[in-house]
Design a protein around this motif. Structure first.
Motif, PDB file in Angstrom:
ATOM      1  N   ASN A  10      23.183   2.905 -30.423  1.00 57.12           N
ATOM      2  CA  ASN A  10      24.276   3.714 -29.871  1.00 57.12           C
ATOM      3  C   ASN A  10      24.012   4.060 -28.408  1.00 57.12           C
ATOM      4  O   ASN A  10      23.282   4.998 -28.116  1.00 57.12           O
ATOM      5  CB  ASN A  10      24.462   4.983 -30.708  1.00 57.12           C
ATOM      6  CG  ASN A  10      25.110   4.695 -32.053  1.00 57.12           C
ATOM      7  OD1 ASN A  10      24.515   4.059 -32.922  1.00 57.12           O
ATOM      8  ND2 ASN A  10      26.344   5.131 -32.219  1.00 57.12           N
ATOM      9  N   TYR A  44      24.729   5.398 -24.653  1.00 54.25           N
ATOM     10  CA  TYR A  44      25.541   6.422 -23.985  1.00 54.25           C
ATOM     11  C   TYR A  44      25.062   6.520 -22.535  1.00 54.25           C
ATOM     12  O   TYR A  44      23.971   6.057 -22.192  1.00 54.25           O
ATOM     13  CB  TYR A  44      25.399   7.789 -24.691  1.00 54.25           C
ATOM     14  CG  TYR A  44      24.047   8.444 -24.478  1.00 54.25           C
ATOM     15  CD1 TYR A  44      22.922   8.008 -25.179  1.00 54.25           C
ATOM     16  CD2 TYR A  44      23.884   9.470 -23.541  1.00 54.25           C
ATOM     17  CE1 TYR A  44      21.680   8.583 -24.969  1.00 54.25           C
ATOM     18  CE2 TYR A  44      22.636  10.053 -23.329  1.00 54.25           C
ATOM     19  CZ  TYR A  44      21.544   9.605 -24.047  1.00 54.25           C
ATOM     20  OH  TYR A  44      20.314  10.168 -23.823  1.00 54.25           O
ATOM     21  N   ARG A  57      22.281   9.047 -35.682  1.00 52.74           N
ATOM     22  CA  ARG A  57      22.355   7.808 -34.905  1.00 52.74           C
ATOM     23  C   ARG A  57      21.142   7.718 -33.997  1.00 52.74           C
ATOM     24  O   ARG A  57      20.529   8.726 -33.634  1.00 52.74           O
ATOM     25  CB  ARG A  57      23.625   7.794 -34.029  1.00 52.74           C
ATOM     26  CG  ARG A  57      24.934   7.700 -34.789  1.00 52.74           C
ATOM     27  CD  ARG A  57      25.101   6.358 -35.499  1.00 52.74           C
ATOM     28  NE  ARG A  57      26.414   6.226 -36.143  1.00 52.74           N
ATOM     29  CZ  ARG A  57      26.678   6.660 -37.373  1.00 52.74           C
ATOM     30  NH1 ARG A  57      25.759   7.268 -38.091  1.00 52.74           N
ATOM     31  NH2 ARG A  57      27.889   6.481 -37.879  1.00 52.74           N
ATOM     32  N   PHE A  84      20.475   7.162 -30.532  1.00 54.67           N
ATOM     33  CA  PHE A  84      21.147   7.143 -29.231  1.00 54.67           C
ATOM     34  C   PHE A  84      20.186   6.643 -28.157  1.00 54.67           C
ATOM     35  O   PHE A  84      19.049   7.119 -28.056  1.00 54.67           O
ATOM     36  CB  PHE A  84      21.627   8.545 -28.859  1.00 54.67           C
ATOM     37  CG  PHE A  84      22.719   9.054 -29.760  1.00 54.67           C
ATOM     38  CD1 PHE A  84      24.004   8.536 -29.688  1.00 54.67           C
ATOM     39  CD2 PHE A  84      22.458  10.055 -30.692  1.00 54.67           C
ATOM     40  CE1 PHE A  84      25.022   9.002 -30.529  1.00 54.67           C
ATOM     41  CE2 PHE A  84      23.463  10.535 -31.532  1.00 54.67           C
ATOM     42  CZ  PHE A  84      24.747  10.009 -31.449  1.00 54.67           C
ATOM     43  N   LEU A 107      16.828  12.282 -25.342  1.00 53.48           N
ATOM     44  CA  LEU A 107      18.260  12.629 -25.416  1.00 53.48           C
ATOM     45  C   LEU A 107      18.619  13.782 -24.478  1.00 53.48           C
ATOM     46  O   LEU A 107      19.631  13.726 -23.769  1.00 53.48           O
ATOM     47  CB  LEU A 107      18.642  12.964 -26.856  1.00 53.48           C
ATOM     48  CG  LEU A 107      20.123  13.265 -27.082  1.00 53.48           C
ATOM     49  CD1 LEU A 107      20.995  12.059 -26.763  1.00 53.48           C
ATOM     50  CD2 LEU A 107      20.371  13.735 -28.511  1.00 53.48           C
TER      51      LEU A 107
END
Ligand code: UD2
Length: 306
Positions: free
Chosen positions: A173, A175, A212, A214, A295
């Motif tokens: 995932n 981003y 998920r 990320f 993150l």
């Protein structure tokens, strides 16, 4: 290498434009081939080492021209919406399967020795066991996932038929900046940031405890460049190796902004998987790559800077 030329298909898009920037910083000449259906010229820097070809990957002749004399090709152009692939599977396959075949064919024809292409965690479908290693079963649950799985098989076949080395990167995932939050295929983090910036409540489909893996787009760009420079072949997970649930994403955002954020819950989304996490041992051992972005650091980059 200053004389090395890399062709990036989909180079004006989200992942593409970050990778182009990194390639230019590393001293490569870059040719972007993009049909600008979702990519933007303003995603790309101005550089005398950057050439732009406004063409479609379904156009053989355009691909041959762009690949002439190139050292390597990074193939990212695709129809990336899982939902669109369910609604129009044949159309999706013309971009995602025939497009990759055209790239491999043109690379073989132009004697471009190295092709790195975007695969996806979607090839795994609904994971049976976590973390996902590259040897896990591949049972896609969308035409998009199947397109990418077929891509991996074409890449392997082309390596038998031609003097060509390929590597498929199974992104999890992704981003980061320039992921358009309004687009239907945008990820949950971009959507959360967009609504939080407008003082609205993020939407959570289901209980918010789905997880998920990320991965920040800068880590993806670094993996792309490492894969282009490597001689390793086959497929590789590209992820952070950590799983985070959506409620924790919201909590982290609240902590970073210093404001409470109350999500609104909706029924779970059709076709959603519950949990996802990659084993990234091969990313470390075969590409020598270690994801750098936690993150909270990635999210901080996406918030308006104080
Ligand atoms: C990702 C990929 C997709 C495909 C798939 C394979 C992205 C953007 N998409 O889909 O291309 O590879 O993995 O498994 O990386 N959600 C909310 N609120 C929102 C938006 C989403 O709760 O406003 C939920 C959604 O229901 C899901 C989770 O967040 O449970 C992640 O959704 P996503 O669309 O960011 O990514 P995903 O894993 O469905």
């Amino acid at each position: 290498g200053s004389e090395a030329t890399v062709v990036v298909t989909g180079g004006a898009g989200f992942i593409g434009s970050h990778t182009v920037e990194l390639l230019l910083q590393r001293g490569y000449r870059v040719r972007v081939l993009d049909n600008f259906s979702t990519g933007h010229r303003h995603n790309l820097p101005n550089s005398e080492n950057l050439e732009i070809f406004a063409d479609d990957i379904r156009d053989h002749e355009a691909l041959r021209t762009a690949l002439r004399g190139a050292t390597a090709c990074l193939h990212l152009a695709a129809q990336v919406s899982v939902q669109c692939s369910i609604e129009a599977p044949a159309e999706s396959a013309t971009h995602n399967v025939v497009g990759l075949i055209n790239v491999l064919d043109a690379a073989a024809d132009q004697k471009v020795p190295r092709v790195v292409y975007a695969s996806s965690a979607a090839v795994y479908g609904d994971p049976q066991q976590l973390p996902l290693t590259e040897t896990a079963a591949t049972v896609p649950i969308s035409p998009y996932g199947l397109d990418k799985l077929v891509d991996e098989q074409y890449a392997r076949l082309f390596m038998r038929l031609h003097p060509l080395s390929t590597m498929g990167l199974r992104y999890f995932n992704v981003y980061g900046p320039r992921q358009d939050p309004r687009s239907p295929y945008s990820g949950v983090i971009s959507k959360f940031l967009d609504v939080v910036a407008r003082g609205e409540s993020p939407k959570i489909y289901g209980d918010g405890l789905q997880t998920r893996d990320f991965v920040y787009v800068q880590d993806i760009a670094a993996a792309n460049v490492a894969a282009l420079e490597s001689r390793e072949t086959g497929v590789l997970n590209v992820a952070s190796g950590n799983a985070v649930d959506l409620l924790s994403v919201v909590d982290t955002l609240a902590a970073l902004t210093g404001r409470p954020i109350t999500p609104r819950h909706y029924p779970p989304r059709d076709g959603d998987i519950r949990d996802s996490r990659a084993d990234i041992t091969q990313l470390r051992t075969r590409l020598g790559m270690c994801p750098q972005w936690a993150l909270a650091d990635g999210l901080r980059q996406l918030l308006p800077q104080p």
